[in-house]
Each structure stands twice: as C-alpha cells, then as structure tokens.
Design an enzyme around this catalytic site. Structure first.
Site, PDB file in Angstrom:
ATOM      1  CE1 TYR A 218       3.297  -4.569  -0.463  1.00 45.15           C
ATOM      2  CE2 TYR A 218       5.106  -4.819   1.096  1.00 45.15           C
ATOM      3  CZ  TYR A 218       4.226  -4.018   0.395  1.00 45.15           C
ATOM      4  OH  TYR A 218       4.292  -2.648   0.533  1.00 45.15           O
TER       5      TYR A 218
ATOM      6  CG  HIS B 236      -0.604  -1.430   0.191  1.00 47.96           C
ATOM      7  ND1 HIS B 236       0.140  -1.096  -0.916  1.00 47.96           N
ATOM      8  CD2 HIS B 236      -1.896  -1.220  -0.155  1.00 47.96           C
ATOM      9  CE1 HIS B 236      -0.667  -0.692  -1.876  1.00 47.96           C
ATOM     10  NE2 HIS B 236      -1.905  -0.749  -1.446  1.00 47.96           N
TER      11      HIS B 236
ATOM     12  CG  LEU C 266      10.933  -0.249  -4.827  1.00 47.95           C
ATOM     13  CD1 LEU C 266      12.434   0.015  -4.982  1.00 47.95           C
ATOM     14  CD2 LEU C 266      10.721  -1.719  -4.477  1.00 47.95           C
ATOM     15  CD  GLU C 267       3.214  -1.360  -2.345  1.00 49.29           C
ATOM     16  OE1 GLU C 267       2.711  -1.525  -1.233  1.00 49.29           O
ATOM     17  OE2 GLU C 267       2.536  -1.132  -3.369  1.00 49.29           O
ATOM     18  CB  ILE C 268       8.660  -6.012  -6.189  1.00 44.73           C
ATOM     19  CG1 ILE C 268       9.600  -4.876  -6.643  1.00 44.73           C
ATOM     20  CG2 ILE C 268       8.620  -7.148  -7.240  1.00 44.73           C
ATOM     21  CD1 ILE C 268      11.068  -5.264  -6.724  1.00 44.73           C
TER      22      ILE C 268
END
Ligand code: GDP
Ligand code: MN
Length: 348
Positions: A178, A272, A235-237
């Site tokens: 994450y 999350h 913004l998540e990668i």
C-alpha cells in the site's frame, strides 16, 4: 531505472557469466478513476498531469468507472489523453445500492441530522454509495479483475514532480502493498462507531491481525481508541490482492453488515487505512514522499530544494502539509522509524 525505452541488461540466472538482454516488462497495473460525466472537464487536467509526469513513459492502462453510463463526449476526450488503453465501465447495481438489511428511513433520518450539524457530505446519499464502493467493490469490477496493481486518480488533482521511475515495479520489487502521499485526521463525527466495530472484528478474527502491524500509528493507547489518523485514499498506489484477500473481504463484510456506511458516513480512507495498519506488517506500507500532489486544500511538496529542481517540481515547499498539525505525517515518520527530511522542522 525502469525505463521501458531502454533494454534491461540482466544477469542470466542459469549461468553466472552470461548476460542476456530482456525487454522491459511492465507490472500488471492500471490507473483507476471513479467519476461522473459532469466532472469531465475537472478530470482532464488530472489525466494530463499524470500522463505528463509519469505515464507518457510507461503507457499503463486506465479504467474509468461510473454508476451511470459514460457519455460519448467523456469517452472521446478521455481516450484522447490516455497513453495506455482507456476502458469505461458501468458499476453493477449491487455495488451501488442499499443492502437489503439497511433501514432506508433510518439512513434518511441520519442524513437529515448530519445536514443540520453541517457535517461535510453528511446529507449526501451518493457520497455514501461512493464510499462503500471505494471500500469494498472497485477491485471487484470486471475491468479491474484483469489487474493486480492500481493507482487511483481523482478529478481536480495536481502532480507536481516528474515521476521518473515505474512506481508499480517499485512496489512489486520492494515487497510493498500500500502506497500513499498524504495522511490526515478524520472527522470524528463521520465514524463514531468504526473503531468499536473494528475491535469487534479483531476479537472475532485475531488471526488476521499481523504481529508486526502499524497499530501505533492509528492508536495512541495501544488500541483502546482510534486517533483518527488515516491515509488519504484519493491517491493510492496499491496491490488489489490485499483487498481481495480473506482478511479484508471478511472485514469489509463485517463493516457493511454493521451499517455505518449509511447510518454514519464512514469513508473508504479510514477503512482502507485501518485494514492496512492492522492486517499487514508495517514494512509493506510505502510513503511516496517524492510525487508532489495536491487534492482539495492539501498539498504534498518535497521539501528538498535540489530534489525539486532535479524533478522539475512546480509546487511551493511552504504549502507542504506533511508536518502540519492536522496531518499524521510526523507520527508516520516516527512510528515507522524513518528519518524526517532535514528541512522538516521549518514546515510544521
Ligand atoms: P472528496 O474527495 O472526499 O471530496 O469526494 P469527491 O467528490 O472528490 O468524490 C470522490 C471520488 O468519487 C471522485 O473521483 C468523484 O469523481 C467520485 N464520485 C463521487 N460521487 C460520485 C457519484 O455519485 N458518481 C460517480 N460516478 N462518481 C462519484
Ligand atoms: Mn476528491
């Protein structure tokens, strides 16, 4: 590093001496954007920024999702800007509606109360479906099932620096799950019972809580209470295998049953974040301190001047949110055991 325009020279694993040339192999990754047709012209600059700063070099695909059918205008313009394959999906009704056990009258009464209390988005039904979808369903959409990694992009964001390496390969090769750019405190009034439900879940399934978890970052009293710190999810990668796995699937189901998406206003970001902090070893979390990012009023801007020059950043360092009081960046560095940038104390 990781430049697809260059051939990668790799030592041949079978014979120590030989070297072989292998073509650049991208990760199994996509961008993903949930948006409404009405947001098209706020989304195009976001796409342009991501393409100019990163994706023009890698051509990763992009999945666009909507609870309604996308218009032809939306599809045409978006496709023109994306350098990978642009795909458009409609969200199935089951992923954007009330579960049968939810009392809609009770949900409507809550929205009315929250409106009176002026809680942000408290009166919106659509926002709740959005948060539930981003919590438990985006990674189950048929278009997303083809991918493992994603980078979430929203309308009206900015990217401030050149991202001159493949962030997905970085995650893969460094064993990360994450990645985020901004962390912040949640509004307590939107998640009154989320921590209690999370504690109930942990009591029921203690096997899912990782022994090297990041509880210290989300709780200041060893898990008694939630301190509201979370990763901002716009913004998540990240690796969808985690969301698709048993721990998160059961956690989402537990929360969905508890009803807080509709009886409170639970956000996908704290959900999350709690899962990441509890069910993963903390070594699998990655802070992307080098992207330069803005969403609504909060900015990440790399503090090091030379870095900003080298990466052609166009942000103002004094706007950086990382070490401000309302952020959880300082705590992140400390609990993760990371060294803060030299400049940090000038930007609190
Ligand atoms: P905020 O970031 O919490 O202020 O919320 P946003 O309004 O930006 O919504 C988060 C994301 O969900 C954005 O990408 C929006 O485009 C998207 N979104 C929000 N509501 C809806 C909706 O009703 N339908 C669709 N298709 N997308 C939505
Ligand atoms: Mn947003």
């Amino acid at each position: 590093q990781y430049d697809p325009n260059e051939t990668v020279i790799e030592k041949d694993k079978t014979s120590k001496m030989a070297i072989k040339q292998v073509p650049y192999e991208r990760a199994n990754a996509t961008f993903v954007t949930l948006a409404r047709n009405s947001e098209l012209y706020k989304l195009l600059p976001s796409i342009r920024a991501v393409e100019d700063r990163f994706n023009h070099k890698y051509h990763y695909d992009w999945v666009f999702l909507n609870d309604e059918e996308f218009t032809d205008e939306f599809k045409t313009l978006v496709t023109a800007l994306v350098s990978g394959k642009a795909q458009f999906g409609k969200i199935p009704k089951e992923h954007w509606s009330y579960p049968e056990y939810i009392d809609k009258n009770k949900a409507a009464a809550v929205r009315k109360q929250m409106k009176e209390k002026k809680i942000i988005y408290g009166d919106l039904e659509s926002y709740r479906h959005m948060c539930r979808f981003e919590s438990g369903f985006f990674y189950r959409h048929p278009l997303m099932e083809n991918y493992r990694w994603y980078w979430r992009v929203e309308p009206e964001i900015q990217i401030f620096c050149d991202v001159d390496y493949d962030v997905f390969k970085y995650m893969e090769e460094n064993n990360k799950t994450y990645g985020f750019t901004i962390s912040i405190h949640e509004f307590r009034a939107t998640i009154e019972t989320l921590w209690d439900e999370t504690k109930k879940f942990m009591a029921k399934f203690p096997q899912f809580v990782d022994k090297d978890n990041f509880m210290d970052w989300i709780s200041d009293d060893k898990g008694e209470t939630y301190n509201l710190c979370h990763f901002w999810s716009n913004l998540e990668i990240a690796d969808m295998d985690f969301w698709r796995g048993e721990a998160y699937t059961k956690y989402f189901d537990h929360l969905d049953r508890a009803g807080g998406f509709f009886y409170e206003r639970w956000g996908d970001a704290p959900i999350h974040s709690l899962a990441v902090a509890l069910f993963l070893p903390k070594s699998k979390i990655h802070y992307f301190d080098n992207i330069g990012y803005k969403h609504s009023v909060y900015t990440q801007c790399p503090l090091n001047h030379d870095f900003r020059v080298q990466h052609k950043c166009h942000c103002v360092a004094k706007d950086d949110f990382t070490f401000r009081g309302y952020s959880c960046g300082k705590q992140y560095y400390e609990k993760m055991g990371l060294t803060k940038p030299n400049e940090w104390s000038k930007f609190t």
